[in-house]
Design a protein around this motif. Structure first.
Motif, PDB file in Angstrom:
ATOM      1  N   ALA B 145      32.759  43.714  32.879  1.00 33.15           N
ATOM      2  CA  ALA B 145      34.164  43.283  32.971  1.00 33.15           C
ATOM      3  C   ALA B 145      34.257  41.809  33.359  1.00 33.15           C
ATOM      4  O   ALA B 145      35.105  41.080  32.853  1.00 33.15           O
ATOM      5  CB  ALA B 145      34.899  44.146  33.995  1.00 33.15           C
ATOM      6  N   LEU B 146      33.361  41.357  34.256  1.00 35.73           N
ATOM      7  CA  LEU B 146      33.423  39.960  34.702  1.00 35.73           C
ATOM      8  C   LEU B 146      33.162  39.000  33.553  1.00 35.73           C
ATOM      9  O   LEU B 146      33.725  37.920  33.506  1.00 35.73           O
ATOM     10  CB  LEU B 146      32.398  39.716  35.804  1.00 35.73           C
ATOM     11  CG  LEU B 146      32.863  39.809  37.240  1.00 35.73           C
ATOM     12  CD1 LEU B 146      31.723  39.474  38.169  1.00 35.73           C
ATOM     13  CD2 LEU B 146      34.014  38.885  37.494  1.00 35.73           C
ATOM     14  N   LEU B 147      32.289  39.395  32.630  1.00 35.31           N
ATOM     15  CA  LEU B 147      31.935  38.470  31.556  1.00 35.31           C
ATOM     16  C   LEU B 147      32.745  38.699  30.294  1.00 35.31           C
ATOM     17  O   LEU B 147      32.575  37.961  29.326  1.00 35.31           O
ATOM     18  CB  LEU B 147      30.448  38.572  31.247  1.00 35.31           C
ATOM     19  CG  LEU B 147      29.569  38.036  32.372  1.00 35.31           C
ATOM     20  CD1 LEU B 147      28.118  38.118  32.010  1.00 35.31           C
ATOM     21  CD2 LEU B 147      29.944  36.604  32.698  1.00 35.31           C
ATOM     22  N   THR B 148      33.624  39.703  30.270  1.00 35.28           N
ATOM     23  CA  THR B 148      34.475  39.879  29.088  1.00 35.28           C
ATOM     24  C   THR B 148      35.948  39.704  29.445  1.00 35.28           C
ATOM     25  O   THR B 148      36.533  38.650  29.201  1.00 35.28           O
ATOM     26  CB  THR B 148      34.245  41.264  28.469  1.00 35.28           C
ATOM     27  OG1 THR B 148      34.432  42.250  29.481  1.00 35.28           O
ATOM     28  CG2 THR B 148      32.857  41.386  27.902  1.00 35.28           C
ATOM     29  N   ARG B 149      36.538  40.713  30.071  1.00 33.70           N
ATOM     30  CA  ARG B 149      37.979  40.657  30.316  1.00 33.70           C
ATOM     31  C   ARG B 149      38.348  39.609  31.353  1.00 33.70           C
ATOM     32  O   ARG B 149      39.368  38.941  31.262  1.00 33.70           O
ATOM     33  CB  ARG B 149      38.480  42.022  30.798  1.00 33.70           C
ATOM     34  CG  ARG B 149      38.756  42.968  29.675  1.00 33.70           C
ATOM     35  CD  ARG B 149      39.456  44.172  30.201  1.00 33.70           C
ATOM     36  NE  ARG B 149      38.644  44.872  31.185  1.00 33.70           N
ATOM     37  CZ  ARG B 149      39.158  45.534  32.203  1.00 33.70           C
ATOM     38  NH1 ARG B 149      40.447  45.580  32.372  1.00 33.70           N
ATOM     39  NH2 ARG B 149      38.368  46.158  33.047  1.00 33.70           N
ATOM     40  N   PHE B 150      37.510  39.476  32.387  1.00 34.98           N
ATOM     41  CA  PHE B 150      37.836  38.543  33.467  1.00 34.98           C
ATOM     42  C   PHE B 150      37.050  37.244  33.344  1.00 34.98           C
ATOM     43  O   PHE B 150      36.911  36.515  34.325  1.00 34.98           O
ATOM     44  CB  PHE B 150      37.571  39.198  34.824  1.00 34.98           C
ATOM     45  CG  PHE B 150      38.380  40.426  35.058  1.00 34.98           C
ATOM     46  CD1 PHE B 150      39.682  40.328  35.517  1.00 34.98           C
ATOM     47  CD2 PHE B 150      37.862  41.676  34.797  1.00 34.98           C
ATOM     48  CE1 PHE B 150      40.441  41.458  35.719  1.00 34.98           C
ATOM     49  CE2 PHE B 150      38.618  42.810  35.005  1.00 34.98           C
ATOM     50  CZ  PHE B 150      39.910  42.698  35.458  1.00 34.98           C
ATOM     51  N   PHE B 152      37.690  34.382  31.952  1.00 36.10           N
ATOM     52  CA  PHE B 152      38.430  33.145  32.216  1.00 36.10           C
ATOM     53  C   PHE B 152      38.639  32.950  33.717  1.00 36.10           C
ATOM     54  O   PHE B 152      38.385  31.858  34.258  1.00 36.10           O
ATOM     55  CB  PHE B 152      39.772  33.189  31.484  1.00 36.10           C
ATOM     56  CG  PHE B 152      40.524  31.899  31.541  1.00 36.10           C
ATOM     57  CD1 PHE B 152      39.966  30.734  31.058  1.00 36.10           C
ATOM     58  CD2 PHE B 152      41.790  31.850  32.082  1.00 36.10           C
ATOM     59  CE1 PHE B 152      40.642  29.551  31.105  1.00 36.10           C
ATOM     60  CE2 PHE B 152      42.482  30.663  32.146  1.00 36.10           C
ATOM     61  CZ  PHE B 152      41.908  29.517  31.655  1.00 36.10           C
ATOM     62  N   ALA B 153      39.076  34.014  34.403  1.00 35.96           N
ATOM     63  CA  ALA B 153      39.271  33.913  35.854  1.00 35.96           C
ATOM     64  C   ALA B 153      37.950  33.616  36.551  1.00 35.96           C
ATOM     65  O   ALA B 153      37.898  32.856  37.530  1.00 35.96           O
ATOM     66  CB  ALA B 153      39.862  35.209  36.390  1.00 35.96           C
ATOM     67  N   PHE B 154      36.885  34.192  36.029  1.00 39.00           N
ATOM     68  CA  PHE B 154      35.553  33.971  36.611  1.00 39.00           C
ATOM     69  C   PHE B 154      35.177  32.492  36.540  1.00 39.00           C
ATOM     70  O   PHE B 154      34.698  31.908  37.522  1.00 39.00           O
ATOM     71  CB  PHE B 154      34.559  34.836  35.843  1.00 39.00           C
ATOM     72  CG  PHE B 154      33.172  34.831  36.397  1.00 39.00           C
ATOM     73  CD1 PHE B 154      32.917  35.354  37.643  1.00 39.00           C
ATOM     74  CD2 PHE B 154      32.120  34.313  35.668  1.00 39.00           C
ATOM     75  CE1 PHE B 154      31.647  35.362  38.161  1.00 39.00           C
ATOM     76  CE2 PHE B 154      30.849  34.313  36.176  1.00 39.00           C
ATOM     77  CZ  PHE B 154      30.616  34.842  37.428  1.00 39.00           C
ATOM     78  N   GLU B 155      35.423  31.863  35.363  1.00 36.17           N
ATOM     79  CA  GLU B 155      35.114  30.441  35.238  1.00 36.17           C
ATOM     80  C   GLU B 155      36.043  29.603  36.109  1.00 36.17           C
ATOM     81  O   GLU B 155      35.620  28.627  36.733  1.00 36.17           O
ATOM     82  CB  GLU B 155      35.247  30.004  33.777  1.00 36.17           C
ATOM     83  CG  GLU B 155      34.257  30.667  32.846  1.00 36.17           C
ATOM     84  CD  GLU B 155      32.838  30.372  33.246  1.00 36.17           C
ATOM     85  OE1 GLU B 155      32.585  29.288  33.786  1.00 36.17           O
ATOM     86  OE2 GLU B 155      31.977  31.240  33.036  1.00 36.17           O
ATOM     87  N   LEU B 156      37.327  30.007  36.146  1.00 35.99           N
ATOM     88  CA  LEU B 156      38.285  29.243  36.952  1.00 35.99           C
ATOM     89  C   LEU B 156      37.884  29.229  38.412  1.00 35.99           C
ATOM     90  O   LEU B 156      38.001  28.202  39.093  1.00 35.99           O
ATOM     91  CB  LEU B 156      39.686  29.855  36.818  1.00 35.99           C
ATOM     92  CG  LEU B 156      40.546  29.325  35.688  1.00 35.99           C
ATOM     93  CD1 LEU B 156      41.935  29.908  35.809  1.00 35.99           C
ATOM     94  CD2 LEU B 156      40.620  27.816  35.758  1.00 35.99           C
ATOM     95  N   ILE B 157      37.391  30.382  38.903  1.00 32.46           N
ATOM     96  CA  ILE B 157      37.080  30.422  40.322  1.00 32.46           C
ATOM     97  C   ILE B 157      35.864  29.550  40.627  1.00 32.46           C
ATOM     98  O   ILE B 157      35.755  28.979  41.725  1.00 32.46           O
ATOM     99  CB  ILE B 157      36.902  31.866  40.805  1.00 32.46           C
ATOM    100  CG1 ILE B 157      37.309  31.936  42.260  1.00 32.46           C
ATOM    101  CG2 ILE B 157      35.484  32.328  40.704  1.00 32.46           C
ATOM    102  CD1 ILE B 157      37.758  33.246  42.679  1.00 32.46           C
TER     103      ILE B 157
END
Lengths: 110, 181
Positions: B145-150, B152-157
């Motif tokens: 989930a972190l590398l697909t759906r989330f 963008f948020a993962f990179e933003l953080i």
């Protein structure tokens, strides 16, 4: 009674009450502490209560239990960034005022 | 009368005792963190509370979150706060104000009312029925989930963390520059 005790870790409400208590204790500390570090510590408690709520809802009610955990991970990242910023501000304030007691930080110069 | 010690009987009781233990540690640490007079005790209470919270996360079937809790909060945040206390040489507040006790009681009353209201609200709310869960929330699912759906948020953080580090450096250095002038 014993049945509830052994089943306590399977109820959503137990976790929500724990989160509410963490939030209330953090709020108490936030009002009571008179230094910036103490207020930061209490703020971390409030954040911990919030992320406990997210994980509990994600575990019990959400269709995808991953979402709650990921939200808690993001809260951790934000809290780490916040702690770094607050502590550097605190060091700058301490350098200028020689204190971090909130009571003494009442002078603003534009 | 013989005591039944079969695993089916014993495990739930042991598990419940462990749960009560971690919940108690969490609340005890939080109380110490909020009410200790010395800031070093306060941060130690925070670390204790986070150890208990990691245990609660284990009961919520989130072992990855429990490990991250210990790694990030206790290993990084608490240590950084401890360093700041030592660097800033925090002198303890000695109830200089005459009405400090009164203010403390007022804080306690407001916090107690807040907790009471929240608990009543939790008890009264009818939560929606449990959903059918599409996965078990295991570490593999979190990674996917972190590398697909989330993603963008993962990179933003990570950008947020980078900016926070740079900002912290700038703010801490600026004060030092002013001091030297």
């Amino acid at each position: 009674m014993l049945n509830f005790f052994t089943q306590a870790s399977h109820h959503l409400g137990v976790y929500l009450v724990l989160g509410a208590l963490l939030f209330a204790i953090g709020f108490f500390g936030f009002c009571r502490h008179r230094t910036l570090v103490g207020m930061l510590v209490s703020g971390e408690l409030i954040l911990a209560g919030a992320s406990l709520n997210f994980v509990a809802f994600g575990r019990f009610l959400a269709a995808d239990p991953v979402t709650g955990q990921i939200f808690a991970l993001f809260i951790m990242g934000i809290a780490a960034a916040e702690a770094a910023i607050v502590l550097s501000i605190m060091l700058a304030v301490y350098r200028n005022y020689r204190t971090i007691q909130t009571r003494d930080l009442k002078e603003m110069e534009g | 009368m013989t005591i039944d010690l079969s695993p089916e009987k014993v495990y739930p009781v042991v598990s419940a005792l462990l749960f009560a233990g971690v919940a108690g540690i969490t609340l005890l640490g939080a109380v110490v963190a909020a009410s200790a007079r010395r800031l070093v005790y306060s941060v130690s209470g925070l670390a204790l509370s986070f150890v208990g919270l990691a245990g609660i996360y284990l009961f919520l079937q989130s072992p990855f979150l429990a490990l991250m809790q210990i790694l990030i909060y206790i290993g990084a945040v608490c240590v950084v706060i401890m360093f700041a206390i030592m660097l800033a040489d925090v002198v303890e507040e000695k109830s200089a104000r005459p009405r400090a006790l009164l203010a403390g009681i007022a804080c306690f009353l407001v916090a107690a009312m807040l907790a009471f209201a929240l608990i009543v609200l939790i008890g009264r709310t009818a939560w929606m029925p449990k959903a059918v869960q599409v996965n078990t929330g295991a570490v593999q699912d979190i990674g996917r989930a972190l590398l697909t759906r989330f993603g963008f948020a993962f990179e933003l953080i990570s950008v947020v963390l980078l900016l926070a580090i740079l900002g912290a450096l700038v703010v801490a250095r600026t004060g030092r520059g002013n001091n030297r002038e």
